[in-house]
Design a protein around this motif. Structure first.
Motif, PDB file in Angstrom:
ATOM      1  N   ILE A 133       0.825  -1.212   0.000  1.00  0.00           N
ATOM      2  CA  ILE A 133       0.000   0.000   0.000  1.00  0.00           C
ATOM      3  C   ILE A 133       0.860   1.264   0.000  1.00  0.00           C
ATOM      4  O   ILE A 133       0.452   2.284  -0.533  1.00  0.00           O
ATOM      5  N   VAL A 134       2.046   1.196   0.548  1.00  0.00           N
ATOM      6  CA  VAL A 134       2.911   2.376   0.634  1.00  0.00           C
ATOM      7  C   VAL A 134       3.338   2.852  -0.752  1.00  0.00           C
ATOM      8  O   VAL A 134       3.414   4.043  -1.011  1.00  0.00           O
ATOM      9  N   LYS A 135       3.599   1.923  -1.646  1.00  0.00           N
ATOM     10  CA  LYS A 135       4.056   2.274  -2.988  1.00  0.00           C
ATOM     11  C   LYS A 135       2.912   2.292  -4.010  1.00  0.00           C
ATOM     12  O   LYS A 135       3.145   2.304  -5.212  1.00  0.00           O
ATOM     13  N   PHE A 136       1.690   2.331  -3.527  1.00  0.00           N
ATOM     14  CA  PHE A 136       0.530   2.308  -4.421  1.00  0.00           C
ATOM     15  C   PHE A 136       0.496   3.578  -5.263  1.00  0.00           C
ATOM     16  O   PHE A 136       0.650   4.682  -4.763  1.00  0.00           O
ATOM     17  N   ASP A 137       0.275   3.435  -6.575  1.00  0.00           N
ATOM     18  CA  ASP A 137       0.266   4.554  -7.511  1.00  0.00           C
ATOM     19  C   ASP A 137      -1.180   4.938  -7.822  1.00  0.00           C
ATOM     20  O   ASP A 137      -1.889   4.222  -8.523  1.00  0.00           O
ATOM     21  N   TYR A 138      -1.606   6.082  -7.304  1.00  0.00           N
ATOM     22  CA  TYR A 138      -2.990   6.528  -7.503  1.00  0.00           C
ATOM     23  C   TYR A 138      -3.270   6.949  -8.944  1.00  0.00           C
ATOM     24  O   TYR A 138      -4.420   6.973  -9.362  1.00  0.00           O
ATOM     25  N   ASN A 139      -2.231   7.273  -9.700  1.00  0.00           N
ATOM     26  CA  ASN A 139      -2.430   7.616 -11.106  1.00  0.00           C
ATOM     27  C   ASN A 139      -2.978   6.420 -11.882  1.00  0.00           C
ATOM     28  O   ASN A 139      -3.791   6.590 -12.785  1.00  0.00           O
ATOM     29  N   ARG A 140      -2.553   5.228 -11.509  1.00  0.00           N
ATOM     30  CA  ARG A 140      -3.070   4.028 -12.162  1.00  0.00           C
ATOM     31  C   ARG A 140      -4.564   3.866 -11.872  1.00  0.00           C
ATOM     32  O   ARG A 140      -5.329   3.432 -12.733  1.00  0.00           O
ATOM     33  N   LEU A 141      -4.958   4.214 -10.668  1.00  0.00           N
ATOM     34  CA  LEU A 141      -6.367   4.148 -10.297  1.00  0.00           C
ATOM     35  C   LEU A 141      -7.189   5.145 -11.123  1.00  0.00           C
ATOM     36  O   LEU A 141      -8.245   4.798 -11.652  1.00  0.00           O
ATOM     37  N   LEU A 142      -6.685   6.355 -11.271  1.00  0.00           N
ATOM     38  CA  LEU A 142      -7.371   7.370 -12.082  1.00  0.00           C
ATOM     39  C   LEU A 142      -7.444   6.941 -13.545  1.00  0.00           C
ATOM     40  O   LEU A 142      -8.481   7.100 -14.193  1.00  0.00           O
ATOM     41  N   ASN A 143      -6.350   6.406 -14.063  1.00  0.00           N
ATOM     42  CA  ASN A 143      -6.332   5.951 -15.456  1.00  0.00           C
ATOM     43  C   ASN A 143      -7.326   4.816 -15.678  1.00  0.00           C
ATOM     44  O   ASN A 143      -7.990   4.766 -16.715  1.00  0.00           O
ATOM     45  N   LEU A 144      -7.434   3.938 -14.720  1.00  0.00           N
ATOM     46  CA  LEU A 144      -8.369   2.823 -14.837  1.00  0.00           C
ATOM     47  C   LEU A 144      -9.814   3.326 -14.856  1.00  0.00           C
ATOM     48  O   LEU A 144     -10.624   2.871 -15.667  1.00  0.00           O
ATOM     49  N   ARG A 145     -10.119   4.271 -14.005  1.00  0.00           N
ATOM     50  CA  ARG A 145     -11.470   4.852 -14.001  1.00  0.00           C
ATOM     51  C   ARG A 145     -11.779   5.537 -15.337  1.00  0.00           C
ATOM     52  O   ARG A 145     -12.878   5.412 -15.870  1.00  0.00           O
TER      53      ARG A 145
END
Length: 120
Positions: free
Chosen positions: A76-88
């Motif tokens: 969770i520490v290295k989780f990339d939120y940009n990937r989450l936004l791109n997926l959405r």
């Protein structure tokens, strides 16, 4: 007459080869996804024009979601939120491209699962 046919055949040959390779890529992506090789699916379909091949976008979304789940649960520490936004964004694009497609409806469960992730 024969020369025209040969000329036309030579002009259409690259289009037929390209379509066949895309079909092969999609088939291979399907197989790799079910083997759990999600990164390979993303790399295999990288560079495809998703507006022309929504099925490629479908497999990329599925693979990216599997990678996102793995990354979120393992580190969770290295989780990339940009990937989450791109997926959405990709899901919204896919739904816009294929509003009446049955696969678009199957992405609703992924969309709901993404709602459980923290907002960026």
């Amino acid at each position: 007459m024969i020369m025209r046919f040969l000329h036309l055949s030579l002009l259409l040959l690259p289009l037929l080869l390209q379509a066949q390779t895309l079909k092969e890529k999609l088939s291979l992506a399907d197989k790799e996804y079910y083997k759990g090789n999600y990164q390979q699916v993303v790399e295999l379909l990288h560079g495809e024009d998703f507006s022309k091949t929504p099925e490629a976008l479908y497999w990329v979304i599925q693979a990216r979601f599997a990678l996102l789940q793995k990354d979120y649960s393992e580190n969770i520490v290295k989780f990339d939120y940009n990937r989450l936004l791109n997926l959405r964004t990709d899901i919204a694009s896919y739904k816009a491209l294929t509003a009446k497609n049955k696969k678009a409806k199957s992405l609703i469960s992924i969309e709901e699962a993404l709602g459980q992730y923290p907002p960026t």
